[in-house]
Design a protein around this motif. Sequence first.
Motif, PDB file in Angstrom:
ATOM      1  N   MET A 167       3.731   2.464  -2.899  1.00 55.44           N
ATOM      2  CA  MET A 167       3.204   1.381  -2.053  1.00 55.44           C
ATOM      3  C   MET A 167       1.747   1.069  -2.387  1.00 55.44           C
ATOM      4  SD  MET A 167       5.042   1.917   1.634  1.00 55.44           S
ATOM      5  CE  MET A 167       5.262   3.687   1.680  1.00 55.44           C
ATOM      6  N   ILE A 168       0.965   2.093  -2.717  1.00 55.52           N
ATOM      7  CA  ILE A 168      -0.422   1.859  -3.139  1.00 55.52           C
ATOM      8  C   ILE A 168      -0.434   1.045  -4.425  1.00 55.52           C
ATOM      9  CG2 ILE A 168      -2.504   2.985  -4.041  1.00 55.52           C
ATOM     10  CD1 ILE A 168      -1.916   5.301  -2.064  1.00 55.52           C
ATOM     11  N   LYS A 169       0.450   1.372  -5.348  1.00 57.00           N
ATOM     12  CA  LYS A 169       0.555   0.631  -6.615  1.00 57.00           C
ATOM     13  C   LYS A 169       0.947  -0.821  -6.333  1.00 57.00           C
ATOM     14  CE  LYS A 169       1.357   0.036 -11.121  1.00 57.00           C
ATOM     15  NZ  LYS A 169       0.840  -1.287 -11.415  1.00 57.00           N
ATOM     16  N   MET A 170       1.915  -1.026  -5.436  1.00 56.44           N
ATOM     17  CA  MET A 170       2.330  -2.385  -5.104  1.00 56.44           C
ATOM     18  C   MET A 170       1.171  -3.161  -4.471  1.00 56.44           C
ATOM     19  SD  MET A 170       5.270  -4.055  -2.629  1.00 56.44           S
ATOM     20  CE  MET A 170       6.241  -2.626  -2.644  1.00 56.44           C
ATOM     21  N   SER A 171       0.433  -2.506  -3.602  1.00 55.77           N
ATOM     22  CA  SER A 171      -0.714  -3.133  -2.967  1.00 55.77           C
ATOM     23  C   SER A 171      -1.749  -3.552  -4.015  1.00 55.77           C
ATOM     24  CB  SER A 171      -1.336  -2.155  -1.972  1.00 55.77           C
ATOM     25  OG  SER A 171      -2.454  -2.713  -1.362  1.00 55.77           O
ATOM     26  N   SER A 172      -1.988  -2.689  -4.963  1.00 54.29           N
ATOM     27  CA  SER A 172      -2.924  -2.995  -6.046  1.00 54.29           C
ATOM     28  C   SER A 172      -2.426  -4.162  -6.891  1.00 54.29           C
ATOM     29  CB  SER A 172      -3.117  -1.754  -6.913  1.00 54.29           C
ATOM     30  OG  SER A 172      -3.922  -2.042  -8.008  1.00 54.29           O
ATOM     31  N   ASP A 173      -1.134  -4.194  -7.158  1.00 53.86           N
ATOM     32  CA  ASP A 173      -0.552  -5.296  -7.942  1.00 53.86           C
ATOM     33  C   ASP A 173      -0.669  -6.623  -7.196  1.00 53.86           C
ATOM     34  OD1 ASP A 173       0.123  -3.446  -9.878  1.00 53.86           O
ATOM     35  OD2 ASP A 173       2.265  -3.381  -9.356  1.00 53.86           O
ATOM     36  N   VAL A 174      -0.400  -6.611  -5.895  1.00 53.17           N
ATOM     37  CA  VAL A 174      -0.513  -7.824  -5.084  1.00 53.17           C
ATOM     38  C   VAL A 174      -1.959  -8.306  -5.061  1.00 53.17           C
ATOM     39  CG1 VAL A 174      -0.378  -8.703  -2.705  1.00 53.17           C
ATOM     40  CG2 VAL A 174       1.516  -7.374  -3.666  1.00 53.17           C
TER      41      VAL A 174
END
Length: 104
Positions: free
Chosen positions: A55-62
Amino acid sequence: MGTRLKVLRAFKALHRTRMDVFKEDDRALTAARFKINEEYRKNKEETSEENINKMIKMSSDVESILRLNVIQAEHLSQETIQLRPRKSLLLENVPYCDQPRTKS
């Protein structure tokens, strides 16, 4: 660095980017704030380190997609839209030319 700190940094980065990307657009600022907060609240009970890191990775991607790919536009009339790109997006300004470039 602890997981909680990573989550908090990702959360703050998203909100800073939201403020920059949707500057002067109260409707978009509010909608983005609501969505960011909703997603974080929805997952606040997650305990799996692996899922949290995803989820942290997804947040960073967004955050990256918002920062690099979103441009504000405003309808001025039926046929006119004014674009308001951020300075960080204006990396190179190459004038348009109908003629193909020739090799020197």
